[in-house]
Design a protein around this motif. Structure first.
Motif, PDB file in Angstrom:
ATOM      1  N   SER A 104      -1.796 -39.270  45.760  1.00 33.59           N
ATOM      2  CA  SER A 104      -3.093 -39.084  45.119  1.00 33.59           C
ATOM      3  C   SER A 104      -3.741 -40.421  44.767  1.00 33.59           C
ATOM      4  O   SER A 104      -4.960 -40.568  44.850  1.00 33.59           O
ATOM      5  N   HIS A 105      -2.923 -41.404  44.395  1.00 37.35           N
ATOM      6  CA  HIS A 105      -3.434 -42.706  43.976  1.00 37.35           C
ATOM      7  C   HIS A 105      -2.666 -43.833  44.665  1.00 37.35           C
ATOM      8  O   HIS A 105      -1.506 -43.682  45.020  1.00 37.35           O
ATOM      9  N   ARG A 106      -3.310 -44.983  44.805  1.00 33.30           N
ATOM     10  CA  ARG A 106      -2.726 -46.100  45.556  1.00 33.30           C
ATOM     11  C   ARG A 106      -1.448 -46.651  44.940  1.00 33.30           C
ATOM     12  O   ARG A 106      -0.528 -47.014  45.656  1.00 33.30           O
TER      13      ARG A 106
END
Length: 143
Positions: A104-106
Protein backbone atom coordinates in the motif's frame (compact mmCIF):
# COMPACT_ATOMS: atom_id res chain seq x y z
CA UNK A 1 -2.97 -12.26 3.38
CA UNK A 2 0.18 -11.74 1.32
CA UNK A 3 0.22 -13.59 -1.97
CA UNK A 4 3.45 -15.17 -3.18
CA UNK A 5 3.08 -14.96 -6.96
CA UNK A 6 6.51 -16.39 -7.77
CA UNK A 7 9.40 -17.95 -5.88
CA UNK A 8 12.09 -20.22 -7.22
CA UNK A 9 15.20 -20.94 -9.22
CA UNK A 10 15.17 -20.90 -13.01
CA UNK A 11 17.43 -21.68 -15.93
CA UNK A 12 15.31 -19.30 -18.03
CA UNK A 13 15.90 -15.55 -18.14
CA UNK A 14 14.27 -13.47 -15.40
CA UNK A 15 12.21 -10.50 -16.61
CA UNK A 16 11.92 -7.50 -14.26
CA UNK A 17 8.86 -6.16 -16.11
CA UNK A 18 7.05 -9.49 -15.76
CA UNK A 19 7.89 -9.74 -12.04
CA UNK A 20 6.69 -6.18 -11.38
CA UNK A 21 3.49 -6.82 -13.34
CA UNK A 22 2.92 -10.07 -11.43
CA UNK A 23 2.94 -8.28 -8.07
CA UNK A 24 0.61 -5.54 -9.29
CA UNK A 25 -2.46 -5.06 -7.12
CA UNK A 26 -5.20 -2.40 -7.06
CA UNK A 27 -4.58 -1.90 -3.34
CA UNK A 28 -0.90 -1.15 -3.92
CA UNK A 29 0.47 2.38 -4.07
CA UNK A 30 4.01 1.07 -4.48
CA UNK A 31 5.82 -1.64 -6.43
CA UNK A 32 9.48 -1.95 -5.51
CA UNK A 33 11.94 -4.27 -7.19
CA UNK A 34 15.58 -5.25 -6.99
CA UNK A 35 17.36 -6.52 -10.07
CA UNK A 36 20.79 -8.08 -9.58
CA UNK A 37 22.73 -8.21 -12.84
CA UNK A 38 26.05 -9.73 -13.87
CA UNK A 39 28.72 -7.03 -13.86
CA UNK A 40 31.90 -6.98 -15.95
CA UNK A 41 34.31 -6.81 -13.00
CA UNK A 42 34.95 -8.11 -9.49
CA UNK A 43 37.77 -7.35 -7.09
CA UNK A 44 39.63 -5.30 -9.69
CA UNK A 45 39.47 -8.05 -12.34
CA UNK A 46 37.49 -8.09 -15.56
CA UNK A 47 34.76 -10.75 -15.70
CA UNK A 48 33.61 -12.38 -18.97
CA UNK A 49 30.68 -14.39 -17.59
CA UNK A 50 29.30 -16.13 -14.53
CA UNK A 51 28.09 -19.67 -14.15
CA UNK A 52 25.60 -20.23 -11.32
CA UNK A 53 24.89 -23.68 -9.96
CA UNK A 54 22.69 -24.64 -7.06
CA UNK A 55 21.76 -27.35 -4.61
CA UNK A 56 18.72 -29.37 -5.78
CA UNK A 57 16.69 -27.89 -2.90
CA UNK A 58 17.54 -24.25 -3.70
CA UNK A 59 14.03 -23.66 -5.05
CA UNK A 60 12.54 -24.93 -1.83
CA UNK A 61 14.82 -22.60 0.13
CA UNK A 62 13.59 -19.59 -1.85
CA UNK A 63 9.97 -20.70 -1.36
CA UNK A 64 10.58 -20.98 2.38
CA UNK A 65 12.16 -17.52 2.53
CA UNK A 66 9.20 -16.07 0.61
CA UNK A 67 6.80 -17.70 3.07
CA UNK A 68 8.77 -16.27 6.01
CA UNK A 69 8.61 -12.82 4.42
CA UNK A 70 4.86 -13.13 3.95
CA UNK A 71 4.53 -14.08 7.62
CA UNK A 72 6.85 -11.31 8.83
CA UNK A 73 5.04 -8.60 6.85
CA UNK A 74 1.45 -9.81 7.34
CA UNK A 75 -0.82 -6.96 8.38
CA UNK A 76 1.70 -4.31 7.29
CA UNK A 77 0.20 -3.43 3.91
CA UNK A 78 2.31 -5.75 1.77
CA UNK A 79 0.16 -7.45 -0.87
CA UNK A 80 2.23 -9.59 -3.25
CA UNK A 81 5.81 -10.72 -3.69
CA UNK A 82 7.96 -12.40 -6.30
CA UNK A 83 11.53 -13.68 -5.86
CA UNK A 84 13.77 -15.68 -8.20
CA UNK A 85 17.37 -16.59 -8.87
CA UNK A 86 18.78 -17.70 -12.20
CA UNK A 87 21.19 -20.58 -12.64
CA UNK A 88 23.31 -21.60 -15.61
CA UNK A 89 25.70 -19.55 -17.71
CA UNK A 90 25.00 -15.81 -17.64
CA UNK A 91 26.59 -13.05 -19.68
CA UNK A 92 27.49 -9.59 -18.46
CA UNK A 93 24.23 -7.65 -18.13
CA UNK A 94 22.01 -10.72 -17.61
CA UNK A 95 19.61 -10.69 -14.67
CA UNK A 96 20.80 -13.13 -12.00
CA UNK A 97 18.54 -12.29 -9.06
CA UNK A 98 15.17 -10.56 -8.98
CA UNK A 99 12.74 -9.49 -6.25
CA UNK A 100 9.48 -7.54 -6.64
CA UNK A 101 7.06 -6.48 -3.91
CA UNK A 102 3.80 -4.54 -3.92
CA UNK A 103 2.44 -2.73 -0.88
CA UNK A 104 0.00 0.00 0.00
CA UNK A 105 2.88 2.37 0.80
CA UNK A 106 6.49 2.71 -0.37
CA UNK A 107 8.17 2.28 3.02
CA UNK A 108 6.71 -1.20 3.51
CA UNK A 109 7.44 -2.16 -0.11
CA UNK A 110 11.09 -1.10 0.24
CA UNK A 111 11.43 -2.83 3.59
CA UNK A 112 9.96 -6.14 2.40
CA UNK A 113 12.04 -6.06 -0.79
CA UNK A 114 15.24 -5.42 1.17
CA UNK A 115 14.32 -8.15 3.66
CA UNK A 116 13.89 -10.67 0.84
CA UNK A 117 17.15 -9.69 -0.86
CA UNK A 118 19.19 -10.05 2.31
CA UNK A 119 17.58 -13.34 3.40
CA UNK A 120 18.04 -14.96 -0.01
CA UNK A 121 21.65 -13.77 -0.31
CA UNK A 122 22.38 -15.19 3.14
CA UNK A 123 20.60 -18.54 2.87
CA UNK A 124 20.24 -19.77 -0.72
CA UNK A 125 22.57 -22.61 -1.70
CA UNK A 126 23.79 -21.09 -4.97
CA UNK A 127 27.41 -21.09 -6.09
CA UNK A 128 28.96 -18.60 -8.48
CA UNK A 129 31.83 -19.42 -10.84
CA UNK A 130 33.28 -16.24 -12.31
CA UNK A 131 35.19 -16.68 -15.57
CA UNK A 132 37.89 -14.13 -16.36
CA UNK A 133 39.19 -13.05 -19.81
CA UNK A 134 42.37 -15.13 -19.44
CA UNK A 135 40.28 -18.30 -18.99
CA UNK A 136 40.93 -18.60 -15.27
CA UNK A 137 37.98 -18.80 -12.90
CA UNK A 138 37.03 -18.36 -9.27
CA UNK A 139 34.23 -19.96 -7.23
CA UNK A 140 32.27 -18.26 -4.49
CA UNK A 141 29.09 -18.99 -2.57
CA UNK A 142 26.90 -15.96 -3.11
CA UNK A 143 23.55 -15.06 -4.51
Amino acid sequence: MIEIVGAGVSESPLDPAEASAAVGDDRAGAVVSFTGVVRNHDGGRAVDRIEYSCHPKAGEVIESIAAKCAEAFEGRGVHRLWVGHRVGELAVGDVAFLVAVSASHRAEAFEACSWLVEEVKRDIPVWKRQVFPDGSHEWSNSA
